[in-house]
Scaffold this motif. Structure first.
Motif, PDB file in Angstrom:
ATOM      1  N   GLY A 451       0.785  -1.231   0.000  1.00 53.82           N
ATOM      2  CA  GLY A 451       0.000   0.000   0.000  1.00 53.82           C
ATOM      3  C   GLY A 451       0.811   1.272   0.000  1.00 53.82           C
ATOM      4  O   GLY A 451       0.290   2.339   0.310  1.00 53.82           O
ATOM      5  N   HIS A 452       2.083   1.191  -0.349  1.00 49.71           N
ATOM      6  CA  HIS A 452       2.989   2.338  -0.255  1.00 49.71           C
ATOM      7  C   HIS A 452       3.354   2.838  -1.646  1.00 49.71           C
ATOM      8  O   HIS A 452       3.157   2.160  -2.653  1.00 49.71           O
ATOM      9  N   HIS A 453       3.890   4.070  -1.693  1.00 51.00           N
ATOM     10  CA  HIS A 453       4.383   4.607  -2.951  1.00 51.00           C
ATOM     11  C   HIS A 453       5.549   3.765  -3.450  1.00 51.00           C
ATOM     12  O   HIS A 453       6.348   3.248  -2.670  1.00 51.00           O
ATOM     13  N   GLY A 454       5.669   3.685  -4.769  1.00 48.75           N
ATOM     14  CA  GLY A 454       6.808   3.017  -5.355  1.00 48.75           C
ATOM     15  C   GLY A 454       8.063   3.863  -5.256  1.00 48.75           C
ATOM     16  O   GLY A 454       8.022   5.046  -4.909  1.00 48.75           O
ATOM     17  N   PRO A 455       9.211   3.292  -5.588  1.00 54.24           N
ATOM     18  CA  PRO A 455      10.483   4.028  -5.476  1.00 54.24           C
ATOM     19  C   PRO A 455      10.743   4.881  -6.710  1.00 54.24           C
ATOM     20  O   PRO A 455      10.049   4.796  -7.722  1.00 54.24           O
ATOM     21  N   LEU A 456      11.752   5.714  -6.585  1.00 53.69           N
ATOM     22  CA  LEU A 456      12.305   6.461  -7.713  1.00 53.69           C
ATOM     23  C   LEU A 456      13.763   6.045  -7.886  1.00 53.69           C
ATOM     24  O   LEU A 456      14.458   5.772  -6.895  1.00 53.69           O
ATOM     25  N   CYS A 502      10.526   6.743   0.120  1.00 49.23           N
ATOM     26  CA  CYS A 502      10.056   7.830   0.977  1.00 49.23           C
ATOM     27  C   CYS A 502       8.599   7.602   1.357  1.00 49.23           C
ATOM     28  O   CYS A 502       7.901   6.775   0.753  1.00 49.23           O
ATOM     29  N   THR A 503       8.142   8.360   2.361  1.00 51.76           N
ATOM     30  CA  THR A 503       6.733   8.353   2.733  1.00 51.76           C
ATOM     31  C   THR A 503       6.002   9.446   1.963  1.00 51.76           C
ATOM     32  O   THR A 503       6.613  10.288   1.305  1.00 51.76           O
ATOM     33  N   ASP A 504       4.658   9.431   2.075  1.00 53.51           N
ATOM     34  CA  ASP A 504       3.856  10.315   1.222  1.00 53.51           C
ATOM     35  C   ASP A 504       4.013  11.788   1.562  1.00 53.51           C
ATOM     36  O   ASP A 504       3.628  12.647   0.765  1.00 53.51           O
ATOM     37  N   GLY A 505       4.573  12.123   2.730  1.00 55.58           N
ATOM     38  CA  GLY A 505       4.765  13.532   3.072  1.00 55.58           C
ATOM     39  C   GLY A 505       5.709  14.251   2.138  1.00 55.58           C
ATOM     40  O   GLY A 505       5.726  15.489   2.101  1.00 55.58           O
ATOM     41  N   LEU A 506       6.488  13.493   1.336  1.00 54.64           N
ATOM     42  CA  LEU A 506       7.433  14.113   0.421  1.00 54.64           C
ATOM     43  C   LEU A 506       6.815  14.396  -0.942  1.00 54.64           C
ATOM     44  O   LEU A 506       7.358  15.199  -1.716  1.00 54.64           O
ATOM     45  N   VAL A 507       5.685  13.766  -1.257  1.00 57.42           N
ATOM     46  CA  VAL A 507       5.124  13.911  -2.609  1.00 57.42           C
ATOM     47  C   VAL A 507       3.664  14.335  -2.622  1.00 57.42           C
ATOM     48  O   VAL A 507       3.138  14.679  -3.684  1.00 57.42           O
ATOM     49  N   GLU A 508       2.995  14.332  -1.465  1.00 57.77           N
ATOM     50  CA  GLU A 508       1.584  14.704  -1.429  1.00 57.77           C
ATOM     51  C   GLU A 508       1.424  16.025  -0.697  1.00 57.77           C
ATOM     52  O   GLU A 508       1.844  16.161   0.452  1.00 57.77           O
ATOM     53  N   PHE A 509       0.781  16.990  -1.393  1.00 54.17           N
ATOM     54  CA  PHE A 509       0.576  18.317  -0.831  1.00 54.17           C
ATOM     55  C   PHE A 509      -0.831  18.777  -1.153  1.00 54.17           C
ATOM     56  O   PHE A 509      -1.412  18.383  -2.167  1.00 54.17           O
ATOM     57  N   HIS A 510      -1.356  19.632  -0.283  1.00 48.85           N
ATOM     58  CA  HIS A 510      -2.700  20.164  -0.478  1.00 48.85           C
ATOM     59  C   HIS A 510      -2.752  20.977  -1.762  1.00 48.85           C
ATOM     60  O   HIS A 510      -1.924  21.852  -2.006  1.00 48.85           O
ATOM     61  N   GLY A 511      -3.741  20.665  -2.604  1.00 48.74           N
ATOM     62  CA  GLY A 511      -3.914  21.405  -3.837  1.00 48.74           C
ATOM     63  C   GLY A 511      -2.988  20.975  -4.952  1.00 48.74           C
ATOM     64  O   GLY A 511      -2.952  21.615  -6.002  1.00 48.74           O
ATOM     65  N   MET A 512      -2.213  19.889  -4.767  1.00 47.43           N
ATOM     66  CA  MET A 512      -1.286  19.420  -5.800  1.00 47.43           C
ATOM     67  C   MET A 512      -1.547  17.954  -6.074  1.00 47.43           C
ATOM     68  O   MET A 512      -1.660  17.137  -5.152  1.00 47.43           O
ATOM     69  N   ILE A 514      -0.745  14.147  -7.026  1.00 48.37           N
ATOM     70  CA  ILE A 514       0.403  13.359  -6.581  1.00 48.37           C
ATOM     71  C   ILE A 514       1.441  13.204  -7.688  1.00 48.37           C
ATOM     72  O   ILE A 514       2.649  13.165  -7.425  1.00 48.37           O
ATOM     73  N   ASP A 515       0.979  13.156  -8.953  1.00 51.27           N
ATOM     74  CA  ASP A 515       1.950  13.081 -10.050  1.00 51.27           C
ATOM     75  C   ASP A 515       2.813  14.334 -10.111  1.00 51.27           C
ATOM     76  O   ASP A 515       4.011  14.267 -10.408  1.00 51.27           O
ATOM     77  N   GLU A 516       2.201  15.484  -9.812  1.00 48.84           N
ATOM     78  CA  GLU A 516       2.986  16.719  -9.769  1.00 48.84           C
ATOM     79  C   GLU A 516       4.022  16.655  -8.654  1.00 48.84           C
ATOM     80  O   GLU A 516       5.157  17.120  -8.810  1.00 48.84           O
ATOM     81  N   GLY A 517       3.621  16.082  -7.504  1.00 47.53           N
ATOM     82  CA  GLY A 517       4.561  15.951  -6.397  1.00 47.53           C
ATOM     83  C   GLY A 517       5.729  15.053  -6.747  1.00 47.53           C
ATOM     84  O   GLY A 517       6.885  15.353  -6.416  1.00 47.53           O
ATOM     85  N   VAL A 518       5.450  13.928  -7.432  1.00 39.56           N
ATOM     86  CA  VAL A 518       6.532  13.026  -7.836  1.00 39.56           C
ATOM     87  C   VAL A 518       7.429  13.701  -8.864  1.00 39.56           C
ATOM     88  O   VAL A 518       8.664  13.582  -8.813  1.00 39.56           O
ATOM     89  N   GLN A 519       6.832  14.425  -9.816  1.00 37.74           N
ATOM     90  CA  GLN A 519       7.634  15.146 -10.806  1.00 37.74           C
ATOM     91  C   GLN A 519       8.533  16.177 -10.134  1.00 37.74           C
ATOM     92  O   GLN A 519       9.680  16.402 -10.558  1.00 37.74           O
ATOM     93  N   GLN A 520       8.017  16.799  -9.073  1.00 39.28           N
ATOM     94  CA  GLN A 520       8.821  17.777  -8.346  1.00 39.28           C
ATOM     95  C   GLN A 520      10.038  17.110  -7.723  1.00 39.28           C
ATOM     96  O   GLN A 520      11.158  17.645  -7.778  1.00 39.28           O
ATOM     97  N   ILE A 521       9.851  15.912  -7.147  1.00 41.41           N
ATOM     98  CA  ILE A 521      10.972  15.187  -6.550  1.00 41.41           C
ATOM     99  C   ILE A 521      11.965  14.773  -7.629  1.00 41.41           C
ATOM    100  O   ILE A 521      13.187  14.833  -7.425  1.00 41.41           O
TER     101      ILE A 521
END
Length: 702
Positions: A451-456, A502-512, A514-521
């Motif tokens: 149930g977790h995000h995949g790696p990069l 990483c945990t979702d706090g690094l890629v999930e943000f209010h109003g963004m 999740i794909d945008e968050g991953v692209q940001q990372i």
């Protein structure tokens, strides 16, 4: 309604009339009454264009009766030129269609002073509706306008005070920490609203005050006055000690030796020193320093005292928040590994950052678990919730998962057991997790995801990719409480490549999204430094600067350095059946043959003798079968630094104990023999049973 009269031609000079007409029309006492109130009457004959004034009216225009000839041109000379056009337009507009008019204008007196006046006229018309004359009053409007000016000033002051309170309350309401409070107090919004040149905030620490912020003051001020004892005679200490605000001028500051060097020769003129009181206890002081003030009005004092109360509440709240936040972060850090072990052939960096908002701890964690034969287990997970319970569950789950990994379970079994463990805790919390079993020598990795995000993955050429990892449900759900298998995905990590978990706090943000968050990372990874520790710090710092720390973050980076050559491995296993009396002898013979085949004939005796003692212990003290395993590890195809590892695994969880046998004892010598023959030995608990092993150094060619 005004009466209509038939006008008589006036005399040429106004003084000769002695006001008979006005006295007849207005009454004998009315002019005197008007004059006493700074008012006067007038009668304007439009046909003759003559303007009659009574004594009160003459006084309004500051005219002597002997110098006024009754002509409007003469009267206009007393009116300020800038006001004549507006007054004429008002009167002409009224004469055309209205019954009256009123207007303010300025009069220049004979001594050159200017006074405000007001005129109000009533238009009288004949039967045809034509304006014939105007009857009205003029008055000195200076007191009225002074009152209005004072009221406007008062209103402006009240609005300013209201604005100060609103701005201060608004800015401080968003401050969580002492750092936030100091940033708010030293911001342009608050300093500009109160008109301050400098702001100094100090906090009480035992028996002294410590400056935590000094905006608008030179660096040496904070250096020299960083600490002030509460029993000193300085105004700030006295204000805190007596819990009474101090409003001081520059002269008083110059009388204190510690303040004189910082005030003398400066443009500082006054200071309001406000003790910060919370729950009847002084917690600090706020000094608001001005550069162009020579006194404090009662309204300003009241405003600043009220401001001090608001700041005191914010400071108290921030101090409490900082203490609780530090406690929460400390507890969370205690739940995480104290240190990360070094793994040859890799660079590993980890980071944990608590959420910026709120002081409750969460369930994010990371772990690095050394595994047999040089492999390493990498874990990142997140227990649901932000409270003490989530952190407690996280600590238990992390330890359990680490133990399962150390027992040598494959990733799918490890994750299933962790899910069962969490389910058996009888908690309503579930957890997400990703686990990677990495061999640094070859770059082979096996990953399992719950149930977790995949790696990069950041490749050597700077590209980033998102490898697809088969996933299962989060840990702790009933579907996975019976050791049901999790799917495993194999991944090949190349030299100088970096794996990010990483945990979702690094890629999930209010109003963004999740794909945008991953692209940001991915963007941050591509532009980040090569060193793992610097890269980890760069990632969390950049995200906090861009998005803020909305949730807890656990981050694990691992990179292959490429300096560890793949090992040539030889592996042999044999099942020692408990029910077959010949099984131990057969296992010894097979082990000897295998070692001879590997070119280790000169070490067969020591290896077989020590292995025989472990086999005997397994057969005598357990009821099940045992597994004998031999592993040869050689570097770069030669025998320099190579090792032979012999293992015996059984189904008993009881670990062996090294004992000194008595002279008459027939047992307890097996482990002593192993200890004498082996370079090192040990025992490891497994999920069902244990593993006892020993290592022998491989000598030169033979």
């Amino acid at each position: 309604m005004a009466r209509h009269h038939t006008l008589q031609p006036p005399p040429k000079l106004y003084p000769a009339m002695r006001f008979e007409v006005l006295e007849a029309d207005l009454g004998a006492d009315l002019p005197r009454v008007l004059a006493l109130n700074g008012m006067g009457g007038f009668l304007w004959d439009l046909d003759a264009d003559t303007f009659f004034l009574d004594p009160g009216g003459l006084a309004v225009y500051d005219l002597d009766p002997d110098e006024y000839d009754g002509r409007t041109e003469t009267l206009a000379q007393r009116i300020m030129p800038e006001d004549i056009a507006a007054l004429r337009d008002t009167v002409d507009d009224a004469l055309a269609s209205k019954d009256g008019y009123g207007a303010y204008f300025r009069v220049r007196c004979s001594d050159g002073t200017i006074r405000w006046s007001h005129t109000q006229g009533r238009i009288q018309r004949d039967g045809a509706g034509r304006a014939r004359r105007v009857v009205g009053i003029v008055r000195d409007a200076s007191p009225e306008l002074e009152h209005l000016t004072q009221q406007a000033t008062l209103k402006a002051d009240r609005k300013r005070q209201t604005d100060v309170v609103q701005v201060t309350t608004s800015v401080l309401s968003q401050a969580l920490t002492i750092q936030d409070v100091t940033a708010a107090l030293t911001s342009k919004e608050i300093m500009g609203a109160i008109g301050a040149g400098s702001v100094v905030l100090s906090l009480v620490e035992k028996d002294r005050l410590r400056i935590v912020a000094a905006a608008g003051m030179p660096p040496e001020f904070s250096r020299d006055l960083r600490y002030v004892r509460l029993d000193e005679s300085l105004p700030v200490a006295e204000a805190v000690r007596t819990q009474t605000p101090r409003f001081t001028m520059k002269e008083e500051a110059l009388s204190h030796p510690r303040l004189r060097p910082h005030v003398e020769g400066s443009d500082l003129t006054a200071a309001a020193i406000l003790p910060l009181i919370a729950q009847a206890q002084p917690i600090g002081a706020l000094a608001i320093i001005y550069r162009d003030k020579d006194e404090f009005t009662p309204e300003e004092r009241n405003l600043l005292i009220a401001l001090g109360g608001t700041v005191a509440q914010s400071v108290q709240r921030a101090v409490l928040y900082d203490e609780e936040h530090a406690m929460a972060v400390g507890l969370q850090q205690a739940m995480l590994p104290a240190s990360i072990p070094g793994v040859p052939g890799t660079q590993i960096a980890v980071r944990y950052r608590p959420a910026r908002t709120g002081h409750q701890i969460g369930g994010d964690w990371y772990d690095v678990v050394p595994l047999p034969t040089g492999r390493v287990g990498l874990v990142v997970g997140d227990v649901q919730g932000h409270d003490i319970h989530a952190s407690a569950v996280m600590g238990q789950l992390r330890i359990a998962l680490r133990a399962y990994a150390a027992e040598g379970h494959p990733p799918s079994t490890l994750m299933a057991r962790a899910s069962s463990f969490l389910h058996d805790l009888d908690t309503d919390r579930f957890a997400t997790c990703i686990y990677a079993d990495l061999d640094p020598a070859t770059g082979h990795a096996e990953l399992v995801r719950a149930g977790h995000h995949g790696p990069l993955v950041k490749h050597a050429d700077g590209r980033c990719s998102r490898p697809y990892i088969h996933g299962g449900l989060p840990l702790g759900l009933p579907q996975y409480s019976s050791h049901a298998p999790y799917p495993t995905t194999r991944l090949q990590l190349g030299a100088e490549e970096t794996l990010l978990l990483c945990t979702d706090g690094l890629v999930e943000f209010h109003g963004m999204d999740i794909d945008e968050g991953v692209q940001q990372i991915e963007t941050i990874l591509r532009g980040g430094p090569a060193d793992m520790d610097e890269l980890a710090e760069h990632i969390v710092a950049t995200i906090e600067a861009r998005q803020g720390q909305e949730d807890d973050v656990a981050l694990l980076l691992v990179g292959l350095t490429g300096d560890r050559q793949p090992e040539e491995r030889r592996h042999w296993s044999c099942l020692v059946t408990h029910s077959d009396p010949q099984a131990p002898a057969l296992a010894r013979q097979m082990l000897r043959n295998t070692l001879i085949h590997w070119g280790l004939g000169d070490q067969c005796d020591a290896a077989v003798t020590a292995a025989n003692e472990l086999i005997a212990n397994a057969v005598m003290h357990t009821d099940g079968d045992a597994m004998l395993t031999a592993r040869l590890l050689r570097q770069n195809g030669d025998r320099t630094g190579a090792q032979l590892k012999i293992e015996v695994q059984d189904n008993s969880s009881r670990l062996p104990q090294l004992k000194m046998p008595s002279d008459t004892s027939s047992g307890s010598r097996g482990l002593l023999i192993v200890e004498q023959l082996a370079q090192e030995w040990g025992a490891e608990p497994l999920g069902s049973g244990k593993r006892i092993w020993f290592k022998l150094p491989v000598r030169g060619p033979g």
